[in-house]
Structure formats: C-alpha cells, structure tokens
Design an enzyme around this catalytic site. Structure first.
Site, mmCIF file in Angstrom:
data_model
loop_
_atom_site.group_PDB
_atom_site.id
_atom_site.type_symbol
_atom_site.label_atom_id
_atom_site.label_comp_id
_atom_site.label_asym_id
_atom_site.label_seq_id
_atom_site.Cartn_x
_atom_site.Cartn_y
_atom_site.Cartn_z
ATOM 1 N N VAL A 161 0.844 -1.201 0.000
ATOM 2 C CA VAL A 161 0.000 0.000 0.000
ATOM 3 C C VAL A 161 0.881 1.254 0.000
ATOM 4 O O VAL A 161 0.674 2.182 -0.802
ATOM 5 C CB VAL A 161 -0.960 0.010 1.220
ATOM 6 C CG1 VAL A 161 -1.803 1.277 1.211
ATOM 7 C CG2 VAL A 161 -1.866 -1.220 1.210
ATOM 8 N N ARG A 190 -3.602 0.969 10.820
ATOM 9 C CA ARG A 190 -4.349 0.462 11.962
ATOM 10 C C ARG A 190 -4.367 1.533 13.049
ATOM 11 O O ARG A 190 -3.348 2.189 13.293
ATOM 12 C CB ARG A 190 -3.680 -0.799 12.534
ATOM 13 C CG ARG A 190 -3.993 -2.069 11.766
ATOM 14 C CD ARG A 190 -5.477 -2.446 11.843
ATOM 15 N NE ARG A 190 -5.793 -3.606 11.041
ATOM 16 C CZ ARG A 190 -6.161 -3.585 9.765
ATOM 17 N NH1 ARG A 190 -6.271 -2.412 9.119
ATOM 18 N NH2 ARG A 190 -6.433 -4.697 9.117
ATOM 19 N N GLU A 193 -12.841 -0.269 17.215
ATOM 20 C CA GLU A 193 -13.752 -0.044 16.083
ATOM 21 C C GLU A 193 -15.095 -0.713 16.337
ATOM 22 O O GLU A 193 -15.115 -1.912 16.648
ATOM 23 C CB GLU A 193 -13.119 -0.563 14.794
ATOM 24 C CG GLU A 193 -11.914 0.287 14.408
ATOM 25 C CD GLU A 193 -11.282 -0.109 13.074
ATOM 26 O OE1 GLU A 193 -11.778 -1.033 12.411
ATOM 27 O OE2 GLU A 193 -10.285 0.523 12.698
ATOM 28 N N HIS A 228 -13.300 2.799 8.537
ATOM 29 C CA HIS A 228 -12.478 1.685 8.036
ATOM 30 C C HIS A 228 -12.933 1.280 6.620
ATOM 31 O O HIS A 228 -13.375 0.149 6.392
ATOM 32 C CB HIS A 228 -12.544 0.482 8.991
ATOM 33 C CG HIS A 228 -11.370 -0.446 8.826
ATOM 34 N ND1 HIS A 228 -10.830 -1.145 9.863
ATOM 35 C CD2 HIS A 228 -10.647 -0.797 7.739
ATOM 36 C CE1 HIS A 228 -9.825 -1.891 9.433
ATOM 37 N NE2 HIS A 228 -9.693 -1.704 8.129
ATOM 38 N N GLY A 248 -10.901 1.644 3.871
ATOM 39 C CA GLY A 248 -9.759 1.521 2.958
ATOM 40 C C GLY A 248 -9.925 0.441 1.896
ATOM 41 O O GLY A 248 -9.609 0.645 0.722
HETATM 42 N N1 LIG Z 1 -7.739 0.604 6.080
HETATM 43 C C1 LIG Z 1 -7.870 -0.487 5.369
HETATM 44 O O1 LIG Z 1 -8.970 -0.863 4.972
HETATM 45 C C2 LIG Z 1 -6.661 -1.263 5.032
HETATM 46 C C3 LIG Z 1 -5.613 -1.277 5.886
HETATM 47 N N2 LIG Z 1 -4.490 -1.991 5.587
HETATM 48 C C4 LIG Z 1 -3.390 -1.926 6.549
HETATM 49 O O2 LIG Z 1 -2.233 -1.527 5.861
HETATM 50 C C5 LIG Z 1 -1.142 -2.302 6.284
HETATM 51 C C6 LIG Z 1 -0.142 -2.412 5.154
HETATM 52 O O3 LIG Z 1 -0.689 -3.196 4.113
HETATM 53 P P1 LIG Z 1 0.249 -3.706 2.928
HETATM 54 O O4 LIG Z 1 1.004 -2.578 2.386
HETATM 55 O O5 LIG Z 1 -0.603 -4.507 2.033
HETATM 56 O O6 LIG Z 1 1.221 -4.648 3.746
HETATM 57 P P2 LIG Z 1 2.729 -4.950 3.409
HETATM 58 O O7 LIG Z 1 3.109 -6.072 4.272
HETATM 59 O O8 LIG Z 1 2.918 -5.058 1.947
HETATM 60 O O9 LIG Z 1 3.508 -3.636 3.903
HETATM 61 C C7 LIG Z 1 3.754 -3.334 5.237
HETATM 62 C C8 LIG Z 1 5.130 -2.707 5.287
HETATM 63 O O10 LIG Z 1 5.345 -2.191 6.588
HETATM 64 C C9 LIG Z 1 6.685 -2.374 6.881
HETATM 65 N N3 LIG Z 1 6.964 -2.242 8.285
HETATM 66 C C10 LIG Z 1 6.918 -3.196 9.245
HETATM 67 N N4 LIG Z 1 7.286 -2.656 10.417
HETATM 68 C C11 LIG Z 1 7.560 -1.360 10.197
HETATM 69 C C12 LIG Z 1 7.998 -0.300 11.018
HETATM 70 N N5 LIG Z 1 8.217 -0.476 12.333
HETATM 71 N N6 LIG Z 1 8.196 0.898 10.455
HETATM 72 C C13 LIG Z 1 7.984 1.085 9.144
HETATM 73 N N7 LIG Z 1 7.591 0.126 8.313
HETATM 74 C C14 LIG Z 1 7.360 -1.095 8.839
HETATM 75 C C15 LIG Z 1 7.003 -3.730 6.309
HETATM 76 O O11 LIG Z 1 8.393 -3.893 6.106
HETATM 77 C C16 LIG Z 1 6.239 -3.707 5.018
HETATM 78 O O12 LIG Z 1 7.054 -3.272 3.957
HETATM 79 C C17 LIG Z 1 -1.772 -3.644 6.671
HETATM 80 O O13 LIG Z 1 -0.999 -4.275 7.666
HETATM 81 C C18 LIG Z 1 -3.115 -3.261 7.178
HETATM 82 O O14 LIG Z 1 -3.043 -3.119 8.580
HETATM 83 C C19 LIG Z 1 -4.386 -2.712 4.439
HETATM 84 C C20 LIG Z 1 -5.416 -2.749 3.552
HETATM 85 C C21 LIG Z 1 -6.671 -2.042 3.793
HETATM 86 O O1 LIG Z 2 -7.092 -5.622 4.603
HETATM 87 C C1 LIG Z 2 -7.003 -4.951 5.629
HETATM 88 O O2 LIG Z 2 -6.018 -4.983 6.379
HETATM 89 C C2 LIG Z 2 -8.091 -4.091 6.033
HETATM 90 O O3 LIG Z 2 -7.953 -3.366 6.978
HETATM 91 C C3 LIG Z 2 -9.382 -4.206 5.355
HETATM 92 O O4 LIG Z 2 -10.300 -4.447 6.352
HETATM 93 P P1 LIG Z 2 -11.780 -4.950 6.026
HETATM 94 O O5 LIG Z 2 -11.638 -6.261 5.346
HETATM 95 O O6 LIG Z 2 -12.382 -3.914 5.145
HETATM 96 O O7 LIG Z 2 -12.456 -5.057 7.338
#
Ligand SMILES: NC(=O)C1=CN([C@@H]2O[C@H](COP(=O)(O)OP(=O)(O)OC[C@H]3O[C@@H](n4cnc5c(N)ncnc54)[C@H](O)[C@@H]3O)[C@@H](O)[C@H]2O)C=CC1
Ligand SMILES: O=C(O)C(=O)COP(=O)(O)O
Length: 637
Positions: free
Chosen positions: A245, A325, A354, A373, A375
């Site tokens: 992301v 988060r 939440e 939430h 995203g």
């Molecule tokens: N609001 C929403 O609906 C959504 C929220 N998310 C959140 O976004 C987060 C990231 O998603 P992706 O990018 O797909 O995961 P990802 O695993 O591809 O990226 C997460 C990145 O964070 C890095 N990371 C770990 N610890 C860290 C630290 N202390 N400081 C800086 N970087 C650090 C990792 O090295 C990794 O590159 C998910 O864990 C999820 O919690 C994801 C999708 C939807």
């Molecule tokens: O994929 C994630 O990490 C999300 O936060 C998405 O959450 P949701 O499936 O929309 O409740």
C-alpha cells in the site's frame, strides 16, 4: 482434546508408554482415538496430501469419525497408510463447513459454496462465535471479527483454517492459531490499490477540508474563508511502511507533485529508488515531512509508535493520515498534539477500538477527517479479496499448502510435489523410531540426517522435519501435529530435533537419498535397533515412490513401509522365515513383505516382516517362543 493437552503438557518429556503386548494401534481404535483421528488427519492435516474424508457414522449427528484415505496431491502413488483401507468406501464424503462472519464478495461465496457448506452469519457476538465454531472447519473474517484464543479453544480441534479476507491479521491470535495447529491465510494483494486510493482520497480531502466544508454546507452555511486549504505540490510526504500500500501511495503522491520520502526498516532501497522515493530513518521521516501517511502493520513493535515523543519531533502543523491500523497511534497523544496545534490535521480511517465510542473526542475534533475503516471497501477490491481468500481457504481444506499462509512455511508447489513420497517416509520413520523406545524413557534429543546429492541450500527440509515430529509425537500423546504446529509442539514437549545434511554421490534427481532418524539417551525395547553409539537408529529410503526401511540399528534391511511391521532379531540359521511365516499364516495374518539382513553369516540376523493385519497376542507370543529368536517387536506404521 488434542490441542489443549499439548499445551497442558508443557515442559514434560515425551515419554512413550509402550509394551510389546499393547501395541499402539489397539489404543487407536478406542472411541477417544477415533475422534482424535478426526482432528489429526483428514483435510485438516494441511500436509501436501489431499485427504479424502470418509465418515464412519453420521456426520450431522456430530458422532462421526473420519479416516484419511490418502491420495497424494501430485498423484504419484497411493502411498501407504494402508491401515485405513478397511473404511467403507461407499460412504459419501462430508462437505466441510465454512463460517463467513463478515460480508464477503459474491464471487468468493460462490467458490466456497462449490466446495463446502457455507454459513454466512454476520455480526455474531463473541459468545455466539464460540458456540458456532466447533461445528466449522474454516472461518472467514475481515477486520471486524476478533479471532481470539477462546475461539480456538471453543473450536475443539475442528477449525482447520482461518481466512482473513484482507491484509491485516492483527485481529487473529496467531500464537493461539499456531498452538492449535490452525492455519491462518490472508488475501494480501487484492485490496492494495483500494487502500492506497483511500489514503490519497483522505490526503486530498483533508488538505482541502472537503468533509468539513460539505458538513457545513449541508448545515445551511456558506463559509468560503473558513475552509481555505493547503496545497500538496512541492510538499514533503513521509510514507511510513513502504510495502504494497505504501509504495502505491508514494507513486500516486509523486503524480500530485509531492516530494516523497519513506521509512521502512525492511524495504529494499532499490524498490524505493525505482519510483523516485528516498528511504530515510524514522526520525528523519517524521521530522522533515509536511504530511505523514501510515502504512505499517500493527505489531508489538509498531503499537503506539506515534506517541507524545514522536509527535514532539514532528514539524509544527504536520498533517497525519492513517489508513493502516488505529493501534499504531496513541490516540490520546494525537488528541493532545491536535489541541496544541502541533498536528494541524489528521485523517483517520482506522481506530484503536472499532467502532470508536460515539463521544470520541478524536472523531468529533474539527481538524480530524474520519471514515469508518473504508480503505478496502471498493466493489473491485471486495470481489478480488473474496476470490483470493476463498481460493486460499479451499486450497487449505484440500490439504494444499497455501501461498498466503501467515503461520506456516510457504512451500512452493514444485518442492511439494517432489517431496511427497519423502513426506510419507519421514512420518513413518518418526512413528517407527518412537515405538522402538522403551516405555518410561524420556525422549529429549532426536537427530535427523538427510543424505542427498543436492547442495544443502537446495533442500528444503521443513516439511520433512514437521512430518518426523508428527510421527514421533502423535503415537504417544494426544497432540495433533501438523506443519503449522510441529515446531511449537516439539518445543512444548521438550523435544530437540537437530538436522544434518550430508552430501552424497548419488542422483541429484532425487531430493533425498536417505533419511536417518536417531534418538539418543534412551533405552530401546528392541536392543538391535541401537547403533554402535547406543542411539536408536533407523534409516529409510524411497524406492519407486514407496517408502522403505533400509536400516535398523547397524543391520541392513529392505522392507516396504506398508501395513504393520514385525522386527525379529535372531540367530542366522535356515528355516526361520518359514517358521515365523507359518505361525502368522495359521493366525490368518497376511505377510506382504519379508527381508532378512545380517552382519556376519551364521551370526545375528534381523528379519523384517510386513503384515497386513495386526497379529493377536497369542500369535506374537508364539513368535517370541521360537528358540532362535532373541527379541522381536511389533510396530504399527
Ligand atoms: N484501512 C484499510 O482498509 C486497510 C488497511 N491496511 C493496513 O495496511 C497495512 C499495510 O498493508 P500492505 O502494504 O498490504 O502490507 P505490506 O506487508 O505489503 O507492507 C507493510 C510494510 O510495513 C513495513 N513495516 C513493518 N514494520 C515497520 C515499522 N516499524 N516501520 C515502518 N515500516 C514497517 C514492512 O516492512 C512492510 O514493507 C496492513 O498491515 C493493514 O493493517 C491494508 C489494507 C486495507
Ligand atoms: O485488509 C485490511 O487490512 C483491512 O484493513 C481491510 O479491512 P476490512 O476487510 O475492510 O475489514
């Protein structure tokens, strides 16, 4: 219940309680053992074998038992476990039950329905989830369901896979899942763009006060000067967490003319460079940015990583976006920073709790833009995520290893198919070795030696080690062991398994030439199984796709590991095969294999006899009474 007893036996030695007259499989046929079979085999095993489930009695009644009739995922051979052939093959295979506890895209639901019984029960209370879960083989959740230790406990060993239809798995107790041998899979790719777009939407909306101005107009006002915003072009955006992301947010922000820096301790610099982003330290990122966008997972390390101290290091008037988060921010500290004007604005999609309390000062704050939430909530992302998770869950229920496993090693399909017969061999060697240990001996240390023509770096033994562990532990405890919990269970039982790889001059076509399992510092109920160094030592090979036992102690043998096995140590003299064969024949025990190995002619020999049925006590006694037989042991494979 298998798994809770694993935890309960923490720290105790793995202590076989075997005797020659009560072989292991007599215990297996008890009612308790039948239910254990249900939890220890079948599609829940999560091994590279497709298990077909055959109920012995009515599944719906709950009093069912299932037995694994194995077929390899690679269709190489109908390998072993022939003890289960007596199952009524006419009985239909029960469909697994898949509980979907939050809204999932239709395409994913369809896929799930084509494989199992799908129960879509949204908004379950934690208590109702615990009530339902013991009837489910799989659970699919989004971020709204807390899959706690209580859920795994309540599952009573039936829950085999939790699918997280999204990325973040902070709502699943991974430690508990692993302890209970439950695989957790997620859908890591399908909502990346949706989350990145939402991050950009919040960035733009916050900078131009879109939501506040919208609310004001709807309240009948026209306040042009109140909602003057700030421009993005030329401003510095710090992307915290440069994963899927984060990097998509960075790419889009570059398109808006922003200067983008990023912090991520694990991201490769060249990936950042490729999109014109500089990776910097945490402090550098937060102290130089005009906008800070959070994209790291919630883990113990990132929990409240944005707190009073870190806000203090930021530029005055910084703007913060959180689509990651809620828990990565100390919300009270953010409120203080907003009130003090240190943080000019925040845009939040996620919250510590939440939904947040209705009177949340953060949500009500005039400089805060909030969304519930959202995203991942686009039609496209939800369809994609649903299919991605449905495929992962169905694959796991079929016994395939998942490419998106969160708490198990991901074993590539090619490695899996190649190792399939060795996986069976590994479990059988573990089962055999542990049955050779004298009752009461505590097993602490097991050494496994893989002889292979392959370079040690080119041989992934995690699967083999897990199967040896399964073979060692399951016959003498009520623990259910699979790839997910093998290392954990071994540790719980105080069992150290060390591995050694020896490069040998044989065909590199075969991943493994032989596997040797040695148990040290124990007594054996079959002294001939002790090698010169006093360890129980057995070696096996795969021949024509079938596992064979090739060495017991220091004596060579060659018997296919099918059915059960009688090992006899005897004086090497003529007529022995006939005498033992006769005794077995008179008792209607079918011999499928015999092999005699010896060190020196007319000295000691070892006779390995593969039998289809388990001989009764009298038959075993008669074998023991043959004068030339010094010792013998019946082993259940
Ligand atoms: N609001 C929403 O609906 C959504 C929220 N998310 C959140 O976004 C987060 C990231 O998603 P992706 O990018 O797909 O995961 P990802 O695993 O591809 O990226 C997460 C990145 O964070 C890095 N990371 C770990 N610890 C860290 C630290 N202390 N400081 C800086 N970087 C650090 C990792 O090295 C990794 O590159 C998910 O864990 C999820 O919690 C994801 C999708 C939807
Ligand atoms: O994929 C994630 O990490 C999300 O936060 C998405 O959450 P949701 O499936 O929309 O409740």
């Amino acid at each position: 219940m298998a798994n809770s007893s694993a935890a309960a036996s923490s720290g105790t030695l793995l202590r076989p309680n075997l005797s020659d007259t009560t072989p292991i499989n007599s215990r297996r046929s008890s009612p308790q053992q039948l239910s254990f079979l249900h939890s220890s085999s079948s599609y829940n095993n999560l091994l590279p074998l497709k298990f077909q489930l055959k109920p012995i009695s009515n599944h719906a009644s709950g009093s069912h038992a299932v037995v694994n009739v194995l077929k390899t995922a690679v269709d190489t051979a109908d390998i072993s476990f022939s003890r289960n052939r007596n199952v009524d093959s006419a009985v239909s295979i029960p469909k697994p039950t898949i509980l979907v506890s939050e809204k999932l895209g239709e395409a994913g639901l369809e896929l799930l329905r084509s494989f199992g019984n799908v129960d879509c029960s949204y908004d379950l209370s934690p208590e109702d989830l615990c009530k339902k879960i013991s009837l489910c083989d799989a659970l699919i959740v989004r971020s709204g369901t807390k899959v706690t230790r209580q859920v795994f406990e309540a599952a009573k060993g039936r829950l085999k896979v939790v699918g997280r239809a999204g990325v973040g798995i902070d709502n699943v107790d991974l430690q508990a899942a692993t302890e209970f041998g439950c695989l957790v899979v997620n859908a890591p790719t399908a909502n990346t763009i949706a989350a990145a777009e939402h991050g950009i939407a919040l960035l733009c909306s916050m900078a131009r006060n879109v939501s506040q101005a919208d609310a004001s107009m709807k309240a009948g006002q026209w306040q042009r000067s109140k909602y003057v915003g700030v421009s993005l072009v030329g401003k510095t955006l710090a992307v915290m967490g440069f994963g899927k992301v984060g990097s998509e947010v960075a790419r889009r922000a570059k398109g808006l003319g922003m200067h983008v820096i990023a912090h991520d301790p694990y991201a490769p610099a060249d990936r950042a460079r490729a999109i014109g982003v500089e990776l910097v330290s945490f402090d550098q990122a937060i102290s130089t940015a005009d906008f800070i966008s959070l994209h790291m997972p919630l883990t113990p390390t990132t929990s409240k990583i944005f707190n009073d101290d870190t806000f203090a290091k930021m530029k005055k008037g910084v703007r913060v976006i959180n689509v990651a988060r809620g828990g990565v921010i100390d919300e009270d500290a953010l409120l203080r920073a907003l009130d003090a004007g240190k943080v000019a604005q925040a845009a939040l999609d996620v919250f510590c709790v939440e939904p947040p309390p209705k009177d949340s000062k953060l949500v009500q704050h005039e400089n805060v833009t909030v969304t519930p939430h959202l995203g991942a909530s686009t039609k496209e992302a939800q369809e994609g995520v649903a299919v991605e998770i449905a495929e992962a869950v169905v694959g796991a229920l079929k016994g395939e290893l998942s490419a998106t496993a969160v708490n198990a090693p991901m074993v590539p399909a090619e490695v899996l198919s190649e190792l399939a017969p060795y996986v069976v061999l590994a479990e059988k060697l573990g089962r055999l070795a542990v049955q050779l240990v004298a009752g009461g001996s505590g097993i602490q240390s097991v050494k496994v030696v893989y002889r292979s023509a392959r370079d040690p770096d080119n041989l992934d033994t995690r699967l083999l080690r897990a199967m040896i562990t399964k073979g060692l532990i399951e016959p003498i405890s009520s623990s259910f062991v699979n790839l997910v919990n093998a290392d954990f269970t071994a540790k719980q039982k105080g069992l150290r398994i060390s591995e050694e790889r020896v490069v040998v001059d044989s065909s590199p076509e075969n991943p493994v030439d032989s596997i040797l399992v040695q148990i040290s510092n124990v007594q054996s109920r079959f002294a001939s199984a002790l090698s010169e160094n006093g360890n129980i030592s057995i070696e096996g090979k795969v021949k024509y796709g079938v596992p064979h036992l090739t060495q017991v102690g220091s004596l060579g043998t060659d018997v296919s590991l099918e059915g059960n096995l009688i090992l006899c140590c005897q004086v090497d003299q003529p007529g022995m095969i006939g005498r033992v064969g006769n005794i077995l024949g008179e008792s209607n025990v079918n011999v499928n294999f015999m092999s005699v190995g010896r060190t020196v002619k007319k000295s000691k020999a070892i006779m390995a006899i593969g039998v289809d049925e388990e001989p009764d006590k009298d038959t075993l006694k008669r074998i023991g009474e043959v004068p030339a037989i010094e010792e013998f042991v019946f082993l259940d494979l």
